[in-house]
Design an enzyme around this catalytic site. Sequence first.
Site, short mmCIF file in Angstrom:
data_model
loop_
_atom_site.label_atom_id
_atom_site.label_comp_id
_atom_site.label_asym_id
_atom_site.label_seq_id
_atom_site.Cartn_x
_atom_site.Cartn_y
_atom_site.Cartn_z
N HIS A 179 -3.86 -12.74 9.36
CA HIS A 179 -3.52 -11.32 9.25
C HIS A 179 -3.70 -10.63 10.61
O HIS A 179 -4.66 -10.92 11.34
CB HIS A 179 -4.39 -10.64 8.19
N CYS A 214 -4.14 -5.05 2.48
CA CYS A 214 -3.17 -5.84 3.25
C CYS A 214 -2.93 -7.23 2.69
O CYS A 214 -2.21 -8.01 3.29
CB CYS A 214 -3.60 -5.93 4.71
N SER A 235 -8.39 -5.46 3.00
CA SER A 235 -9.64 -4.71 2.97
C SER A 235 -10.08 -4.48 1.54
O SER A 235 -9.27 -4.34 0.64
CB SER A 235 -9.46 -3.37 3.68
N LYS A 247 -6.06 -8.45 19.10
CA LYS A 247 -7.32 -9.14 19.40
C LYS A 247 -7.92 -9.89 18.21
O LYS A 247 -8.43 -10.99 18.35
CB LYS A 247 -8.36 -8.13 19.91
N THR A 290 -0.81 0.94 15.63
CA THR A 290 -0.24 -0.30 15.11
C THR A 290 0.36 -0.21 13.71
O THR A 290 1.11 -1.10 13.32
CB THR A 290 -1.30 -1.43 15.08
N ARG A 314 -16.15 0.00 13.47
CA ARG A 314 -16.55 -1.37 13.79
C ARG A 314 -16.86 -2.22 12.56
O ARG A 314 -16.82 -3.44 12.61
CB ARG A 314 -17.79 -1.35 14.71
N GLU A 354 0.84 -1.20 0.00
CA GLU A 354 0.00 0.00 0.00
C GLU A 354 0.86 1.24 0.00
O GLU A 354 0.37 2.35 0.08
CB GLU A 354 -0.90 0.03 1.25
N ASN A 400 1.18 -3.68 12.78
CA ASN A 400 0.51 -4.23 11.61
C ASN A 400 1.27 -3.76 10.38
O ASN A 400 1.22 -2.60 10.02
CB ASN A 400 -0.94 -3.72 11.56
N THR A 457 -15.07 -2.70 10.18
CA THR A 457 -13.88 -3.44 9.74
C THR A 457 -13.81 -4.82 10.38
O THR A 457 -13.01 -5.65 9.97
CB THR A 457 -12.57 -2.69 10.11
#
Lengths: 132, 354
Positions: free
Chosen positions: B242, B119, B304, B247, B160, B207, B87, B274, B209
């Site tokens: 990924h 990603c 994504s 979490k 991240t 959210r 990216e 990340n 995502t």
Amino acid sequence: MEVSRHWRLNKQRYSLVGEVCPHCEHKLFPPRDICPDCGEDARDLFEFSGKGSVYSFTTVSQAPAGFEESVPYTVAIVQLDEGPLVTAQLTDLGDKPVEIGTPVEMVTRKLRSDGDQGMLIYGYKFRPAFAA
Amino acid sequence: MTEAGLLKPIRDVGIVGYGAYIPRYRLPASEVARIWKDPAGVGPPGEKAVAGLDEDVITMSIEAARNAMSRATIDASSIRAVWVGSESHPYAVKPTSTVVAEAIGAVPNTQAADWEFACKAGTEAMQAAIGFVGSGMADYALSIGMDTAQGRPGDALEYTAGAGGAAFLLGPVEESLASIEVSYSFTTDTPDFFRRANEKYPVHGERFTGEPAYFKHISMAAEKIMSSTNSSPEDFSYAIFHQPNVKFPQRVAKSLGFTADQIKDGMLVSRIGNTYAGSAMVGLTAVLDVADPGERILLVSYGSGAGSDAFILTTTDQLPQRRNLALDTESYIKRRTEIDYATYARYRGKLVTK
């Protein structure tokens, strides 16, 4: 824009490609086609290992045009394991001070950019050798 | 004939060489929390890797590719594709991959192209490389996932969004360190995260995502590849998902039936952040660094937009010896210089100097 000038140096800048003299085995960097040792033609390409040690170094605080964003930075003369002395920036120094004799290895990094619209110029720098 | 959707080449393909790269600077999440007055005052745990002033996806890809070539022990002139997924390609127009190909000596008899799928651009390039080698068109194809991830200052992503990635040289299974048994891709049009042309930072659907994006795509890809191969979680020594944060991969692993032990070796997000297109791939290099021969690995990326690539790999007898021919992932993670937010802002070009 000096695109052609940079393009001609791709091989030596990206991967330390120099020359080896077919007559006396002397290694040349940068490539110059005539052996400085025996004076004969030397055009055989030779890729250096990239390993070497710091021969001398200094810190640059007043940078020439194009390098202002990286001050202060360290420039060194590096003695390659194969013999030649190469002038290059040191990078990824971390907290340890540089010393004469510090083992270093070549990495390909961004040297500078030719303004916001010009090309990005990549080439060799040296970092402290990883203790593998 | 394989089950609908599964990807299986005519010729068996494997990973002939692999290499990681992670830059040396680390920004603790607590620094981001300090500047942006996170109400709790701490933010998430961990830290992320930050590229130095002279690093970008081109330079980082070159080093990962060189590590992969060291382990492959083949001549770079036999590579027929150099593909870089990211990216953060330094140029909008001008391939990252041509610079990488030139630097490793793969030019001129090679394809070169840059891939884009958030990603999962790197694993997308792996899928293509499997096809390229598996069809017999090429003996070797190099696929790279690498990023200097973008996150708007103050955005949740900034905790991240890290830097790093990995290179995988795919080739004939006989020469491989890990064979690729089968792969699968699951894709839908799901706009959970995107960055418009000429914008510096991505926007995300908060959210949104999670459930319809990350969890759905990874779960569907993982379940499909396992059911189609009559596998279950206990058939794998390692699983890598990924890692946008700590979490998400933990939760998806648990819901699929994987244990904490199976995912721990490939979980790097709390230590390097990340790394976007590099995230799942550098998790795989960390696993290959420690795996024994004959162990089975499940790798599932997520990009994504949205999609997941799933791969089932098995390590070979050649892995233990050849992996020592280049720096391992842990060496890069341990090489660590902590920086503060101000230095981070300088390194990432967030300070206006003219």
